[in-house]
Scaffold this motif. Structure first.
Motif, short mmCIF file in Angstrom:
data_model
loop_
_atom_site.label_atom_id
_atom_site.label_comp_id
_atom_site.label_asym_id
_atom_site.label_seq_id
_atom_site.Cartn_x
_atom_site.Cartn_y
_atom_site.Cartn_z
N GLU A 19 0.85 -1.21 0.00
CA GLU A 19 0.00 0.00 0.00
C GLU A 19 0.87 1.25 0.00
OE1 GLU A 19 -2.85 0.08 3.24
OE2 GLU A 19 -3.40 -2.00 2.80
N LYS A 20 1.91 1.24 0.83
CA LYS A 20 2.82 2.38 0.94
C LYS A 20 3.51 2.61 -0.42
CE LYS A 20 6.81 3.65 3.65
NZ LYS A 20 7.75 3.15 4.65
N LEU A 21 3.98 1.53 -1.03
CA LEU A 21 4.67 1.65 -2.32
C LEU A 21 3.70 2.10 -3.41
CD1 LEU A 21 7.06 -1.46 -2.28
CD2 LEU A 21 7.47 0.84 -1.42
N ASN A 22 2.46 1.61 -3.34
CA ASN A 22 1.44 2.04 -4.31
C ASN A 22 1.21 3.54 -4.24
OD1 ASN A 22 0.92 -0.42 -5.54
ND2 ASN A 22 -0.72 -0.96 -4.13
N SER A 23 1.20 4.09 -3.01
CA SER A 23 0.96 5.53 -2.89
C SER A 23 2.14 6.31 -3.47
CB SER A 23 0.66 5.92 -1.44
OG SER A 23 1.81 5.79 -0.65
N ILE A 24 3.35 5.78 -3.32
CA ILE A 24 4.52 6.43 -3.93
C ILE A 24 4.41 6.34 -5.46
CG2 ILE A 24 7.04 6.34 -4.19
CD1 ILE A 24 7.13 5.37 -1.23
N ASN A 25 3.97 5.18 -5.97
CA ASN A 25 3.76 5.03 -7.41
C ASN A 25 2.74 6.06 -7.92
OD1 ASN A 25 5.56 2.94 -7.66
ND2 ASN A 25 4.05 1.36 -8.09
N GLU A 26 1.67 6.26 -7.15
CA GLU A 26 0.65 7.25 -7.54
C GLU A 26 1.26 8.64 -7.67
OE1 GLU A 26 -2.58 6.73 -8.40
OE2 GLU A 26 -2.14 4.59 -8.17
N LYS A 33 7.20 15.61 -14.15
CA LYS A 33 8.55 15.24 -14.59
C LYS A 33 8.56 13.93 -15.37
CE LYS A 33 12.10 14.11 -11.66
NZ LYS A 33 13.00 14.32 -10.53
N TYR A 34 7.59 13.04 -15.07
CA TYR A 34 7.56 11.73 -15.71
C TYR A 34 6.41 11.59 -16.70
CZ TYR A 34 10.93 10.81 -12.08
OH TYR A 34 12.03 10.88 -11.28
N ALA A 35 5.77 12.70 -17.05
CA ALA A 35 4.61 12.67 -17.95
C ALA A 35 4.95 12.07 -19.31
CB ALA A 35 4.04 14.08 -18.11
N GLU A 37 7.17 9.73 -19.88
CA GLU A 37 7.66 8.35 -19.74
C GLU A 37 6.65 7.37 -20.33
OE1 GLU A 37 10.52 5.68 -18.76
OE2 GLU A 37 10.74 7.75 -18.08
N GLU A 38 7.11 6.54 -21.27
CA GLU A 38 6.22 5.55 -21.89
C GLU A 38 5.89 4.43 -20.92
OE1 GLU A 38 7.31 4.02 -25.78
OE2 GLU A 38 8.37 5.88 -26.18
N GLU A 39 4.63 3.99 -20.92
CA GLU A 39 4.17 2.88 -20.08
C GLU A 39 4.60 3.02 -18.62
OE1 GLU A 39 5.07 -0.95 -21.82
OE2 GLU A 39 4.95 -0.11 -23.82
N LEU A 40 4.46 4.21 -18.08
CA LEU A 40 4.91 4.49 -16.72
C LEU A 40 4.23 3.58 -15.70
CD1 LEU A 40 6.65 6.19 -14.83
CD2 LEU A 40 4.82 7.88 -14.75
N LEU A 109 14.00 5.54 -13.10
CA LEU A 109 13.36 6.42 -14.08
C LEU A 109 14.24 7.60 -14.47
CD1 LEU A 109 9.81 6.47 -12.50
CD2 LEU A 109 10.48 5.28 -14.60
N GLY A 110 15.30 7.82 -13.71
CA GLY A 110 16.15 8.99 -13.96
C GLY A 110 17.08 8.81 -15.14
#
Length: 146
Positions: A19-26, A33-35, A37-40, A109-110
Motif C-alpha cells: 500500500e505504501k509503495l502504491n501511494s509512492i507510485n501514484e 517530470k515523468y509525464a 515516460e512511456e508505459e509508466l 526512471l532517472g
C-alpha cells in the motif's frame, strides 16, 4: 519473546508495505517530470515487485544485505565496499546505508545510469529474451537432419 513472524503477520506486513509503495507510485504517476515516460504505470508496477522482492527487513528499504542477496541471485556477488558504493550512487552520495523506494524509482526512471540500474535493466532484458525463446520447439523434418 518469539521473534519469528507467522505467515499471517508476514502477509499483513507485505500488504501494508505494498500500500505504501502504491501511494509512492501514484505520486510518480501524477508527477509532471515523468509525464513523457512511456508505459509508466506498468514500469512502476514492475519496479514495485522487484523492490518488494529484495526489501528483506520489511522496513520499506533495501539494506546492504538485501542488495547483496539481490545481486547474488543475479549471479553477481559484490564486496561490502562495492555494495556501499552502489547504495551511495543510488541515494545521491548521502551517508545512508539503505535504499528507500523513492530513491529506487528516481534511479530507475532517472537519466543517470547507476550501476544497479544497469544491472537490473540488463537482467530484465535477459528475462524477456528467455521468455521469447520458450514454447514448444520447432517441428523438425528429415531434411533438417545433418
Amino acid at each position: 519473546m518469539n521473534t519469528h513472524q507467522g505467515g499471517k503477520t508476514f502477509g499483513q506486513l507485505k500488504s501494508k508495505q505494498e500500500e505504501k509503495l502504491n501511494s509512492i507510485n501514484e505520486a510518480f504517476l501524477s508527477d509532471e517530470k515523468y509525464a513523457e515516460e512511456e508505459e509508466l504505470a506498468s514500469k512502476l508496477e514492475l519496479f514495485k515487485k522487484k523492490y518488494m522482492e529484495f526489501d528483506l527487513n520489511d522496513q520499506g528499504e533495501i539494506d546492504l544485505m538485501g542488495l547483496k542477496r539481490m545481486l547474488e541471485k543475479l549471479g553477481l556477488a559484490k564486496t561490502h565496499l562495492e555494495l556501499k558504493k552502489m547504495i551511495s550512487e543510488v541515494v545521491g552520495g548521502s551517508s545512508k546505508d539503505t535504499i528507500c523506494y523513492h530513491d529506487f524509482l528516481n534511479m530507475m526512471l532517472g537519466k543517470r545510469n547507476a550501476i544497479l540500474k544497469l544491472i537490473l535493466m540488463f537482467e530484465g532484458m535477459g528475462k524477456e529474451q528467455e521468455q521469447q525463446e520458450s514454447g514448444p520447439p520447432c517441428r523438425k523434418t528429415f531434411s533438417d537432419l545433418p
